[in-house]
Design a protein around this motif. Sequence first.
Motif, mmCIF file in Angstrom:
data_model
loop_
_atom_site.group_PDB
_atom_site.id
_atom_site.type_symbol
_atom_site.label_atom_id
_atom_site.label_comp_id
_atom_site.label_asym_id
_atom_site.label_seq_id
_atom_site.Cartn_x
_atom_site.Cartn_y
_atom_site.Cartn_z
ATOM 1 N N GLY A 150 1.250 -1.507 -0.111
ATOM 2 C CA GLY A 150 -0.127 0.237 -0.329
ATOM 3 C C GLY A 150 0.756 1.286 0.079
ATOM 4 N N PHE A 151 1.839 1.427 0.722
ATOM 5 C CA PHE A 151 2.838 2.426 0.647
ATOM 6 C C PHE A 151 3.413 2.500 -0.278
ATOM 7 C CE2 PHE A 151 4.029 4.128 5.233
ATOM 8 C CZ PHE A 151 3.075 3.834 5.669
ATOM 9 N N ARG A 152 3.725 1.705 -1.194
ATOM 10 C CA ARG A 152 4.879 1.613 -2.569
ATOM 11 C C ARG A 152 3.365 1.903 -2.957
ATOM 12 N NH1 ARG A 152 6.662 -3.681 -0.872
ATOM 13 N NH2 ARG A 152 5.514 -4.585 -2.165
ATOM 14 N N ASN A 153 2.729 2.041 -3.718
ATOM 15 C CA ASN A 153 1.046 1.601 -4.147
ATOM 16 C C ASN A 153 0.981 3.581 -4.423
ATOM 17 O OD1 ASN A 153 1.766 -0.581 -5.383
ATOM 18 N ND2 ASN A 153 -0.767 -1.102 -4.438
ATOM 19 N N ALA A 154 1.043 4.033 -2.808
ATOM 20 C CA ALA A 154 1.077 5.619 -2.901
ATOM 21 C C ALA A 154 1.370 6.519 -3.001
ATOM 22 C CB ALA A 154 0.161 5.615 -0.973
ATOM 23 N N ARG A 155 3.439 5.541 -3.223
ATOM 24 C CA ARG A 155 4.784 6.300 -4.012
ATOM 25 C C ARG A 155 4.576 6.913 -2.393
ATOM 26 N NH1 ARG A 155 6.957 6.390 -7.746
ATOM 27 N NH2 ARG A 155 7.973 8.719 -7.783
ATOM 28 N N MET A 156 4.697 6.270 -1.231
ATOM 29 C CA MET A 156 5.122 7.092 -0.007
ATOM 30 C C MET A 156 6.865 6.354 0.448
ATOM 31 S SD MET A 156 1.703 6.672 2.460
ATOM 32 C CE MET A 156 2.370 7.359 3.428
ATOM 33 N N ASN A 157 7.385 6.793 1.228
ATOM 34 C CA ASN A 157 8.336 6.047 2.135
ATOM 35 C C ASN A 157 7.862 4.710 2.687
ATOM 36 O OD1 ASN A 157 10.827 5.226 3.132
ATOM 37 N ND2 ASN A 157 11.368 7.733 4.026
ATOM 38 N N SER A 158 8.932 3.730 3.031
ATOM 39 C CA SER A 158 8.572 2.572 3.990
ATOM 40 C C SER A 158 7.263 2.727 5.594
ATOM 41 C CB SER A 158 9.679 1.616 4.608
ATOM 42 O OG SER A 158 10.641 2.316 5.087
ATOM 43 N N PRO A 159 6.689 2.068 5.472
ATOM 44 C CA PRO A 159 6.234 2.190 7.006
ATOM 45 C C PRO A 159 6.587 2.325 8.280
ATOM 46 C CG PRO A 159 5.137 0.799 5.156
ATOM 47 C CD PRO A 159 6.024 0.951 5.051
ATOM 48 N N LYS A 160 7.847 1.707 7.973
ATOM 49 C CA LYS A 160 8.839 1.802 9.202
ATOM 50 C C LYS A 160 9.540 3.285 8.885
ATOM 51 C CE LYS A 160 12.547 0.463 11.539
ATOM 52 N NZ LYS A 160 11.990 0.033 12.807
ATOM 53 N N SER A 161 10.123 3.819 8.055
ATOM 54 C CA SER A 161 9.880 4.706 8.255
ATOM 55 C C SER A 161 8.761 6.165 8.632
ATOM 56 C CB SER A 161 10.444 5.553 6.765
ATOM 57 O OG SER A 161 11.819 5.059 6.273
ATOM 58 N N PHE A 162 7.837 5.294 8.080
ATOM 59 C CA PHE A 162 6.573 6.379 8.827
ATOM 60 C C PHE A 162 6.248 6.359 10.670
ATOM 61 C CE2 PHE A 162 2.440 7.386 9.613
ATOM 62 C CZ PHE A 162 1.805 8.514 9.161
ATOM 63 N N VAL A 163 6.855 5.254 10.958
ATOM 64 C CA VAL A 163 6.688 5.273 12.692
ATOM 65 C C VAL A 163 8.358 5.977 13.064
ATOM 66 C CG1 VAL A 163 7.084 3.742 14.152
ATOM 67 C CG2 VAL A 163 5.952 2.987 12.410
ATOM 68 N N ILE A 164 8.703 6.345 12.491
ATOM 69 C CA ILE A 164 9.946 7.222 12.837
ATOM 70 C C ILE A 164 10.092 8.509 12.494
ATOM 71 C CG2 ILE A 164 12.279 7.584 12.148
ATOM 72 C CD1 ILE A 164 13.095 5.311 11.604
ATOM 73 N N GLY A 165 9.560 8.764 11.245
ATOM 74 C CA GLY A 165 9.073 10.426 11.434
ATOM 75 C C GLY A 165 8.111 10.632 12.188
ATOM 76 N N ALA A 166 6.743 9.847 12.640
ATOM 77 C CA ALA A 166 6.149 10.284 13.904
ATOM 78 C C ALA A 166 6.839 10.336 14.952
ATOM 79 C CB ALA A 166 4.796 9.186 13.488
ATOM 80 N N ARG A 167 7.132 10.045 14.566
ATOM 81 C CA ARG A 167 8.432 9.809 16.685
ATOM 82 C C ARG A 167 9.254 10.938 16.314
ATOM 83 N NH1 ARG A 167 10.281 4.223 19.612
ATOM 84 N NH2 ARG A 167 8.282 2.937 19.884
#
Length: 264
Positions: A157-174
């Motif tokens: 889903g992240f690739r299809n949305a052209r986003m960085n990885s879910p792991k990176s999302f968690v890091i970015g949120a923190r």
Amino acid sequence: MDTHDQICVADSWESLESLVRLEPLSVVVFNPAADGTMDNTRACRLICRYSSIPFIAYVPVDAAFVRGIAHMSNDGLQDVVVYHSDDSPLRFRKTLERVSSIPQVSTLIGKLEPWFSRLPAPLVDVLTDTLRQPHEYSSAEDVAAGANVTLSALYRGFRNARMNSPKSFVIGARVFRGYVYLRDAGFSISDVAMKLGYTHPRIFAQHIECVLGDNPSRVRRTLDNGDTVNRIVSWIGSPRRAPPVCCGTTSHADVLSDACWLRR
């Protein structure tokens, strides 16, 4: 309260400050005379030192309290709830929800809408919650479990949305919530790392530098809200990113396990 809500109780001003410093509180509800004497000075000190945490005074209708509330309001008191007047469960709940909304997070969520619009609504709800409560999501697996999808489906889903990885999302949120905390004079870098669930402040400092481009001390002094939101959006919204050099400079196993360049 909802079933998933948690309540921490402080029996002194010292224990209250300790909770504010180390626990990921959404809001503080306090009586400025809970220990038997009206202490506006200590209340104002906490409100000023921890301005990212909303404080609600819960008080009776009394002249001394009215004067104290006026004093605390000048120092940033968010709201007041009066005993036996506007403290019904429903009204109290609405007050808590209103004041606990973090403006910076709301701005970031709005900026991420072009990417979120490409994802299923249940996943967007979990990603939004990750931004609001990053301490509850320590990994991509936690996000997948919250959205009731497999880990592979989450990454797809992240690739299809052209986003960085879910792991990176968690890091970015923190990192983003860490930045909000760091703007408060009362929090040390170690305090913020503990509030966010890091096992060592060094990991938090490393993530800050990877995502925001500078060390925590400089970030708290020089980076404003707008620049930080834009850097987080760039971090989350970039589908491919070269591994930052700053993340590969240590061999400590615990740091490497959370290094921001390790992606699936």
